[in-house]
Design a protein around this motif. Sequence first.
Motif, PDB file in Angstrom:
ATOM      1  N   ILE A  28       0.844  -1.205   0.000  1.00  0.00           N
ATOM      2  CA  ILE A  28       0.000   0.000   0.000  1.00  0.00           C
ATOM      3  C   ILE A  28       0.874   1.247   0.000  1.00  0.00           C
ATOM      4  O   ILE A  28       0.657   2.178  -0.782  1.00  0.00           O
ATOM      5  CB  ILE A  28      -0.959  -0.013   1.210  1.00  0.00           C
ATOM      6  CG1 ILE A  28      -2.005  -1.103   1.035  1.00  0.00           C
ATOM      7  CG2 ILE A  28      -1.618   1.344   1.391  1.00  0.00           C
ATOM      8  CD1 ILE A  28      -2.834  -1.373   2.276  1.00  0.00           C
ATOM      9  N   LEU A  29       1.879   1.269   0.888  1.00  0.00           N
ATOM     10  CA  LEU A  29       2.766   2.426   0.962  1.00  0.00           C
ATOM     11  C   LEU A  29       3.555   2.622  -0.326  1.00  0.00           C
ATOM     12  O   LEU A  29       3.766   3.761  -0.770  1.00  0.00           O
ATOM     13  CB  LEU A  29       3.716   2.278   2.152  1.00  0.00           C
ATOM     14  CG  LEU A  29       3.072   2.441   3.520  1.00  0.00           C
ATOM     15  CD1 LEU A  29       4.014   1.984   4.621  1.00  0.00           C
ATOM     16  CD2 LEU A  29       2.653   3.886   3.741  1.00  0.00           C
ATOM     17  N   LEU A  30       3.996   1.530  -0.942  1.00  0.00           N
ATOM     18  CA  LEU A  30       4.706   1.652  -2.219  1.00  0.00           C
ATOM     19  C   LEU A  30       3.796   2.244  -3.291  1.00  0.00           C
ATOM     20  O   LEU A  30       4.230   3.070  -4.101  1.00  0.00           O
ATOM     21  CB  LEU A  30       5.257   0.303  -2.659  1.00  0.00           C
ATOM     22  CG  LEU A  30       6.459  -0.212  -1.871  1.00  0.00           C
ATOM     23  CD1 LEU A  30       6.778  -1.657  -2.270  1.00  0.00           C
ATOM     24  CD2 LEU A  30       7.668   0.680  -2.074  1.00  0.00           C
ATOM     25  N   GLY A  31       2.534   1.818  -3.294  1.00  0.00           N
ATOM     26  CA  GLY A  31       1.575   2.392  -4.243  1.00  0.00           C
ATOM     27  C   GLY A  31       1.359   3.875  -3.995  1.00  0.00           C
ATOM     28  O   GLY A  31       1.317   4.681  -4.943  1.00  0.00           O
ATOM     29  N   LEU A  32       1.239   4.265  -2.730  1.00  0.00           N
ATOM     30  CA  LEU A  32       1.079   5.686  -2.396  1.00  0.00           C
ATOM     31  C   LEU A  32       2.318   6.484  -2.797  1.00  0.00           C
ATOM     32  O   LEU A  32       2.207   7.614  -3.299  1.00  0.00           O
ATOM     33  CB  LEU A  32       0.812   5.842  -0.898  1.00  0.00           C
ATOM     34  CG  LEU A  32      -0.535   5.346  -0.390  1.00  0.00           C
ATOM     35  CD1 LEU A  32      -0.570   5.351   1.132  1.00  0.00           C
ATOM     36  CD2 LEU A  32      -1.668   6.185  -0.966  1.00  0.00           C
ATOM     37  N   ALA A  33       3.490   5.879  -2.598  1.00  0.00           N
ATOM     38  CA  ALA A  33       4.736   6.559  -2.975  1.00  0.00           C
ATOM     39  C   ALA A  33       4.818   6.746  -4.486  1.00  0.00           C
ATOM     40  O   ALA A  33       5.205   7.815  -4.964  1.00  0.00           O
ATOM     41  CB  ALA A  33       5.932   5.755  -2.466  1.00  0.00           C
ATOM     42  N   ARG A  34       4.439   5.712  -5.240  1.00  0.00           N
ATOM     43  CA  ARG A  34       4.453   5.834  -6.706  1.00  0.00           C
ATOM     44  C   ARG A  34       3.500   6.933  -7.165  1.00  0.00           C
ATOM     45  O   ARG A  34       3.827   7.717  -8.058  1.00  0.00           O
ATOM     46  CB  ARG A  34       4.082   4.510  -7.364  1.00  0.00           C
ATOM     47  CG  ARG A  34       5.209   3.507  -7.434  1.00  0.00           C
ATOM     48  CD  ARG A  34       4.863   2.372  -8.373  1.00  0.00           C
ATOM     49  NE  ARG A  34       4.979   1.016  -7.964  1.00  0.00           N
ATOM     50  CZ  ARG A  34       4.573   0.391  -6.866  1.00  0.00           C
ATOM     51  NH1 ARG A  34       3.985   0.989  -5.973  1.00  0.00           N
ATOM     52  NH2 ARG A  34       4.740  -0.870  -6.636  1.00  0.00           N
ATOM     53  N   ASP A  35       2.313   6.978  -6.553  1.00  0.00           N
ATOM     54  CA  ASP A  35       1.349   8.020  -6.906  1.00  0.00           C
ATOM     55  C   ASP A  35       1.900   9.406  -6.575  1.00  0.00           C
ATOM     56  O   ASP A  35       1.734  10.354  -7.354  1.00  0.00           O
ATOM     57  CB  ASP A  35       0.026   7.807  -6.161  1.00  0.00           C
ATOM     58  CG  ASP A  35      -0.721   6.567  -6.639  1.00  0.00           C
ATOM     59  OD1 ASP A  35      -0.372   6.034  -7.715  1.00  0.00           O
ATOM     60  OD2 ASP A  35      -1.646   6.129  -5.916  1.00  0.00           O
ATOM     61  N   ALA A  36       2.546   9.519  -5.421  1.00  0.00           N
ATOM     62  CA  ALA A  36       3.119  10.809  -5.026  1.00  0.00           C
ATOM     63  C   ALA A  36       4.219  11.232  -6.003  1.00  0.00           C
ATOM     64  O   ALA A  36       4.306  12.405  -6.378  1.00  0.00           O
ATOM     65  CB  ALA A  36       3.660  10.732  -3.602  1.00  0.00           C
TER      66      ALA A  36
END
Length: 183
Positions: free
Chosen positions: A64-72
């Motif tokens: 989840i955090l990796l996905g949020l980081a990619r989006d950011a």
Amino acid sequence: MPDFRFASSHRYALALVSALVLAAAGGIFWYSRAMANASFDDAVASPMEATAAPADDAQSGSEILLGLARDAMHDGRLVAPTGSNAYEFYLSVLQLEPENPTARDALRESFPRAAAEIERTINQKDLEEARREIDLLREFDSNNFTLALLGSKLSAARNIVMKQHEAEAARIQQSSSRNAAAL
């Protein structure tokens, strides 16, 4: 002669508001029951699932955090705003999984762009934000020479701002003393 149309529209509005309040209360009640049932189902899970949960939670949390980081990163939120930027998300992944190669590589590769972004923040005189961003990068690589240079530039910018404030205060004091002498 009384106007009955106003009274009936007032009653209609009151009935409409009451219906909306009841619908909202019903929705809240339904949601709380659904959440209670979900937590009950989780509590009754088999012992085999319970032992596998911590590893799965860390893994799913990291994903989840990796996905949020990619989006950011995609949105250009590399080191700002606070709490919703790629660097903070990747650092959170490393807290869950200290050896996560995806997070480590992303932080290392984005370091030069983050440093350039911090330099722009210093040039825009947003010095408190620049301090926060430097500290954020130090969490990943505290011995980086670029951060030492940015820290020096931040310190110099603070000194310049302080001198400007002192000069402005002296000008105001001089102006007020001239006005007092004129009276």
